[in-house]
Scaffold this motif. Structure first.
Motif, PDB file in Angstrom:
ATOM      1  N   PRO A 164      -0.086   8.821  -6.936  1.00  0.00           N
ATOM      2  CA  PRO A 164       0.351   9.781  -5.911  1.00  0.00           C
ATOM      3  C   PRO A 164       0.684   9.142  -4.573  1.00  0.00           C
ATOM      4  O   PRO A 164       1.529   9.652  -3.833  1.00  0.00           O
ATOM      5  N   LEU A 165       0.030   8.020  -4.270  1.00  0.00           N
ATOM      6  CA  LEU A 165       0.293   7.349  -3.002  1.00  0.00           C
ATOM      7  C   LEU A 165       1.599   6.549  -3.040  1.00  0.00           C
ATOM      8  O   LEU A 165       2.209   6.289  -1.999  1.00  0.00           O
ATOM      9  N   ALA A 166       2.036   6.166  -4.237  1.00  0.00           N
ATOM     10  CA  ALA A 166       3.206   5.293  -4.382  1.00  0.00           C
ATOM     11  C   ALA A 166       4.470   5.905  -3.779  1.00  0.00           C
ATOM     12  O   ALA A 166       5.229   5.221  -3.088  1.00  0.00           O
ATOM     13  N   LEU A 167       4.716   7.170  -4.039  1.00  0.00           N
ATOM     14  CA  LEU A 167       5.928   7.814  -3.541  1.00  0.00           C
ATOM     15  C   LEU A 167       5.971   7.816  -2.015  1.00  0.00           C
ATOM     16  O   LEU A 167       7.028   7.581  -1.406  1.00  0.00           O
ATOM     17  N   LYS A 168       4.832   8.046  -1.401  1.00  0.00           N
ATOM     18  CA  LYS A 168       4.759   8.051   0.062  1.00  0.00           C
ATOM     19  C   LYS A 168       5.023   6.656   0.612  1.00  0.00           C
ATOM     20  O   LYS A 168       5.735   6.486   1.606  1.00  0.00           O
ATOM     21  N   LEU A 169       4.480   5.639  -0.061  1.00  0.00           N
ATOM     22  CA  LEU A 169       4.647   4.267   0.397  1.00  0.00           C
ATOM     23  C   LEU A 169       6.077   3.775   0.223  1.00  0.00           C
ATOM     24  O   LEU A 169       6.559   2.970   1.026  1.00  0.00           O
ATOM     25  N   VAL A 170       6.763   4.229  -0.813  1.00  0.00           N
ATOM     26  CA  VAL A 170       8.147   3.792  -1.063  1.00  0.00           C
ATOM     27  C   VAL A 170       9.025   4.098   0.138  1.00  0.00           C
ATOM     28  O   VAL A 170       9.805   3.255   0.594  1.00  0.00           O
ATOM     29  N   ASP A 171       8.911   5.305   0.661  1.00  0.00           N
ATOM     30  CA  ASP A 171       9.733   5.695   1.811  1.00  0.00           C
ATOM     31  C   ASP A 171       9.411   4.846   3.036  1.00  0.00           C
ATOM     32  O   ASP A 171      10.308   4.429   3.776  1.00  0.00           O
ATOM     33  N   VAL A 198     -13.408 -18.832  -0.673  1.00  0.00           N
ATOM     34  CA  VAL A 198     -13.628 -17.455  -0.225  1.00  0.00           C
ATOM     35  C   VAL A 198     -12.411 -16.619  -0.605  1.00  0.00           C
ATOM     36  O   VAL A 198     -11.314 -17.154  -0.762  1.00  0.00           O
ATOM     37  N   PRO A 199     -12.586 -15.306  -0.772  1.00  0.00           N
ATOM     38  CA  PRO A 199     -11.458 -14.478  -1.208  1.00  0.00           C
ATOM     39  C   PRO A 199     -10.379 -14.345  -0.145  1.00  0.00           C
ATOM     40  O   PRO A 199     -10.653 -14.247   1.048  1.00  0.00           O
ATOM     41  N   HIS A 200      -9.136 -14.354  -0.606  1.00  0.00           N
ATOM     42  CA  HIS A 200      -7.967 -14.100   0.240  1.00  0.00           C
ATOM     43  C   HIS A 200      -7.578 -12.647   0.009  1.00  0.00           C
ATOM     44  O   HIS A 200      -7.204 -12.259  -1.098  1.00  0.00           O
ATOM     45  N   ILE A 201      -7.679 -11.842   1.052  1.00  0.00           N
ATOM     46  CA  ILE A 201      -7.385 -10.415   0.938  1.00  0.00           C
ATOM     47  C   ILE A 201      -6.137 -10.115   1.754  1.00  0.00           C
ATOM     48  O   ILE A 201      -6.154 -10.165   2.986  1.00  0.00           O
ATOM     49  N   ALA A 202      -5.034  -9.831   1.066  1.00  0.00           N
ATOM     50  CA  ALA A 202      -3.759  -9.556   1.718  1.00  0.00           C
ATOM     51  C   ALA A 202      -3.445  -8.075   1.591  1.00  0.00           C
ATOM     52  O   ALA A 202      -3.296  -7.563   0.480  1.00  0.00           O
ATOM     53  N   THR A 203      -3.353  -7.390   2.724  1.00  0.00           N
ATOM     54  CA  THR A 203      -3.067  -5.963   2.667  1.00  0.00           C
ATOM     55  C   THR A 203      -1.683  -5.705   2.079  1.00  0.00           C
ATOM     56  O   THR A 203      -1.458  -4.663   1.454  1.00  0.00           O
ATOM     57  N   GLY A 204      -0.744  -6.638   2.261  1.00  0.00           N
ATOM     58  CA  GLY A 204       0.578  -6.478   1.659  1.00  0.00           C
ATOM     59  C   GLY A 204       0.498  -6.417   0.144  1.00  0.00           C
ATOM     60  O   GLY A 204       1.190  -5.624  -0.498  1.00  0.00           O
ATOM     61  N   ASP A 205      -0.370  -7.259  -0.437  1.00  0.00           N
ATOM     62  CA  ASP A 205      -0.554  -7.237  -1.891  1.00  0.00           C
ATOM     63  C   ASP A 205      -1.181  -5.924  -2.335  1.00  0.00           C
ATOM     64  O   ASP A 205      -0.829  -5.378  -3.393  1.00  0.00           O
ATOM     65  N   LEU A 206      -2.120  -5.412  -1.538  1.00  0.00           N
ATOM     66  CA  LEU A 206      -2.764  -4.142  -1.873  1.00  0.00           C
ATOM     67  C   LEU A 206      -1.737  -3.016  -1.887  1.00  0.00           C
ATOM     68  O   LEU A 206      -1.765  -2.146  -2.759  1.00  0.00           O
ATOM     69  N   VAL A 207      -0.830  -3.049  -0.926  1.00  0.00           N
ATOM     70  CA  VAL A 207       0.226  -2.028  -0.866  1.00  0.00           C
ATOM     71  C   VAL A 207       1.159  -2.152  -2.066  1.00  0.00           C
ATOM     72  O   VAL A 207       1.520  -1.160  -2.710  1.00  0.00           O
ATOM     73  N   ARG A 208       1.562  -3.396  -2.403  1.00  0.00           N
ATOM     74  CA  ARG A 208       2.478  -3.585  -3.538  1.00  0.00           C
ATOM     75  C   ARG A 208       1.821  -3.170  -4.857  1.00  0.00           C
ATOM     76  O   ARG A 208       2.498  -2.677  -5.766  1.00  0.00           O
ATOM     77  N   GLN A 209       0.506  -3.375  -4.969  1.00  0.00           N
ATOM     78  CA  GLN A 209      -0.198  -2.917  -6.170  1.00  0.00           C
ATOM     79  C   GLN A 209      -0.120  -1.403  -6.303  1.00  0.00           C
ATOM     80  O   GLN A 209       0.056  -0.863  -7.396  1.00  0.00           O
ATOM     81  N   GLN A 210      -0.247  -0.737  -5.156  1.00  0.00           N
ATOM     82  CA  GLN A 210      -0.135   0.717  -5.176  1.00  0.00           C
ATOM     83  C   GLN A 210       1.276   1.163  -5.556  1.00  0.00           C
ATOM     84  O   GLN A 210       1.460   2.112  -6.309  1.00  0.00           O
ATOM     85  N   LEU A 211       2.271   0.451  -5.013  1.00  0.00           N
ATOM     86  CA  LEU A 211       3.662   0.795  -5.310  1.00  0.00           C
ATOM     87  C   LEU A 211       3.965   0.678  -6.807  1.00  0.00           C
ATOM     88  O   LEU A 211       4.728   1.473  -7.357  1.00  0.00           O
ATOM     89  N   SER A 212       3.376  -0.308  -7.448  1.00  0.00           N
ATOM     90  CA  SER A 212       3.629  -0.517  -8.879  1.00  0.00           C
ATOM     91  C   SER A 212       2.774   0.381  -9.765  1.00  0.00           C
ATOM     92  O   SER A 212       2.985   0.454 -10.971  1.00  0.00           O
ATOM     93  N   SER A 213       1.803   1.061  -9.165  1.00  0.00           N
ATOM     94  CA  SER A 213       0.899   1.901  -9.961  1.00  0.00           C
ATOM     95  C   SER A 213       1.501   3.260 -10.304  1.00  0.00           C
ATOM     96  O   SER A 213       1.019   3.945 -11.201  1.00  0.00           O
TER      97      SER A 213
END
Length: 270
Positions: free
Chosen positions: A80-87, A62-77
């Motif tokens: 527009p959401l990345a700058l907000k997440l960095v802080d 079954v799939p392993h869904i980690a919200t931390g990985d989802l956030v890090r994917q956004q940070l590396s993208s």
């Protein structure tokens, strides 16, 4: 206001595995592949949720869904959401429910499109509000709460390293501690990289002692009540990590009443 799309609600409402059966049956491999389990991993940052959730994901299919990985994917993208997440991340603050749920919604929609069944969530829910939202759209079968003493947690977080080239995760910390009784020993050997990764290791920007301690403080304040939420519903399995991955993995499988044929083969060959 958070709005869950119909596609997401359908994904979350897939038929749950009978809770009692999850504990009463042996789950052989590969027959266990594709089981429609709906499990959640709880635990302090750095406790190892991702490691054990990923192993169970592979074992149960079954799939392993980690919200931390989802956030890090956004940070590396660099979107527009990345700058907000960095802080937020650099200060060790908790990401808002709205952001987490939006990222998770999109991941579930993508999974539904690929025909995924069931899930193991890692890093969600972290607040009572998130747990209540989740409760409203699906029946979680089991919540596994991983526990580890705080001094070991801090050492683990400070020892985390990632290979900048292949993305592999390692840990240079060697944890060897006596228990509160002065006799029990907790030993976690380092998870060292292969030679070709040794010179490419980097430390996560949020793995500093001050940030780690702040994340633990926030966890105890905001996420601990989630444990009580599921405990009252009879869905919480408390699991104290006894040591490193080999020892803890075997005992976790025993607690879940899961049979891993591959592990037995490794033991027989040793």
């Amino acid at each position: 206001m958070v709005v869950w799309t119909r596609a997401v609600v359908r994904t979350w409402r897939c038929r749950p595995t009978n809770f009692s059966r999850a504990f009463s049956e042996k789950l052989p491999t590969p027959e266990a592949k594709g089981r429609n389990v709906q499990w959640v991993f709880l635990g302090c940052p750095g406790v190892g949720k991702g490691t054990y959730a990923a192993r169970l994901s592979k074992l149960l299919g079954v799939p392993h869904i980690a919200t931390g990985d989802l956030v890090r994917q956004q940070l590396s993208s660099h979107g527009p959401l990345a700058l907000k997440l960095v802080d937020i991340v650099s200060q060790g603050q908790l990401i808002s429910d709205e952001i987490v749920i939006d990222l998770l919604s999109k991941r579930l929609e993508a999974g539904e499109a690929k025909g995924e069944i069931g899930f193991i969530l890692d890093g969600f829910p972290r607040t009572i509000r998130q747990a209540e939202i989740l409760e409203g759209v699906t029946d979680i079968d089991l919540v596994i709460n991983l526990k580890l003493r705080e001094d070991a947690l801090i050492a683990k977080c400070l020892g985390r390293r990632t290979c900048s080239e292949c993305g592999g995760n390692y840990n240079v910390a060697c944890i060897d501690m006596k228990g509160d009784d002065g006799e029990t020993r907790m030993y976690m050997p380092p998870l060292l990289p292969p030679p070709h990764c040794e010179t490419k290791l980097i430390t996560r920007s949020d793995d500093t002692e001050n940030v780690v301690k702040e994340r633990l403080r926030i966890y105890h304040e905001t996420s601990k009540p989630v444990e009580d939420f599921y405990r009252k519903r009879g869905k919480l399995l408390e699991f104290d990590l006894p040591g490193g991955i080999p020892e803890s993995w075997q005992k976790l499988l025993q607690a879940l009443n899961i049979y891993d044929d591959d592990e037995d083969k490794k033991s027989a060959a040793a």
